[in-house]
Design a protein around this motif. Structure first.
Motif, PDB file in Angstrom:
ATOM      1  N   GLN A  69       1.214   6.037   3.603  1.00 28.93           N
ATOM      2  CA  GLN A  69       0.347   6.463   4.434  1.00 28.93           C
ATOM      3  C   GLN A  69      -0.063   6.481   5.249  1.00 28.93           C
ATOM      4  OE1 GLN A  69      -3.216   5.924   2.008  1.00 28.93           O
ATOM      5  NE2 GLN A  69      -3.560   8.257   2.103  1.00 28.93           N
ATOM      6  N   ILE A  70       0.613   5.350   5.981  1.00 33.20           N
ATOM      7  CA  ILE A  70      -0.300   4.880   7.472  1.00 33.20           C
ATOM      8  C   ILE A  70       0.934   5.363   8.545  1.00 33.20           C
ATOM      9  CG2 ILE A  70      -1.319   3.258   9.406  1.00 33.20           C
ATOM     10  CD1 ILE A  70      -2.517   1.645   6.936  1.00 33.20           C
ATOM     11  N   ALA A  71       1.700   5.107   7.771  1.00 28.86           N
ATOM     12  CA  ALA A  71       3.385   4.958   9.035  1.00 28.86           C
ATOM     13  C   ALA A  71       3.997   5.282   7.696  1.00 28.86           C
ATOM     14  CB  ALA A  71       3.875   4.106   9.375  1.00 28.86           C
ATOM     15  N   PRO A  72       4.712   7.072   7.621  1.00 28.55           N
ATOM     16  CA  PRO A  72       5.829   7.266   6.863  1.00 28.55           C
ATOM     17  C   PRO A  72       6.464   6.947   7.180  1.00 28.55           C
ATOM     18  CG  PRO A  72       4.196   9.015   7.518  1.00 28.55           C
ATOM     19  CD  PRO A  72       3.657   8.157   8.440  1.00 28.55           C
ATOM     20  N   ARG A  73       7.982   6.755   6.709  1.00 31.33           N
ATOM     21  CA  ARG A  73       9.470   6.607   7.519  1.00 31.33           C
ATOM     22  C   ARG A  73      10.100   7.730   6.727  1.00 31.33           C
ATOM     23  NH1 ARG A  73      10.991   0.936   6.667  1.00 31.33           N
ATOM     24  NH2 ARG A  73      12.900   1.960   6.442  1.00 31.33           N
TER      25      ARG A  73
END
Length: 76
Positions: free
Chosen positions: A12-16
């Protein structure tokens, strides 16, 4: 499960990206979270963690690598 909640928070914070622009595909977020948790719990550097993943079946099982042919090393 705690790992799944951590993985969801990371995504959610840093989608890959699901697919890279050529080259090796990115490792799944759950795998990366498990590696980081294992490193933190045992106080391992990248190099030490790479050795443990090659040497210990318990580390391989925890990260879902027990049937893997290509186990990541410290550079991955």
């Amino acid at each position: 499960m705690v790992i799944q909640r951590l993985t969801d928070a990371v995504d959610q914070i840093a989608p890959r990206p699901l697919q890279g622009n050529g080259g090796r595909q990115p490792d799944p977020s759950e795998f990366m979270v498990r590696v980081l948790v294992g490193k933190r719990l045992h106080g391992l550097s990248n190099e030490q963690a790479g050795f443990q993943f090659l040497d210990r079946r318990s580390f391989q099982r925890f990260c879902g690598l027990e049937h893997a042919v290509d186990i990541p090393d410290r550079t991955r």
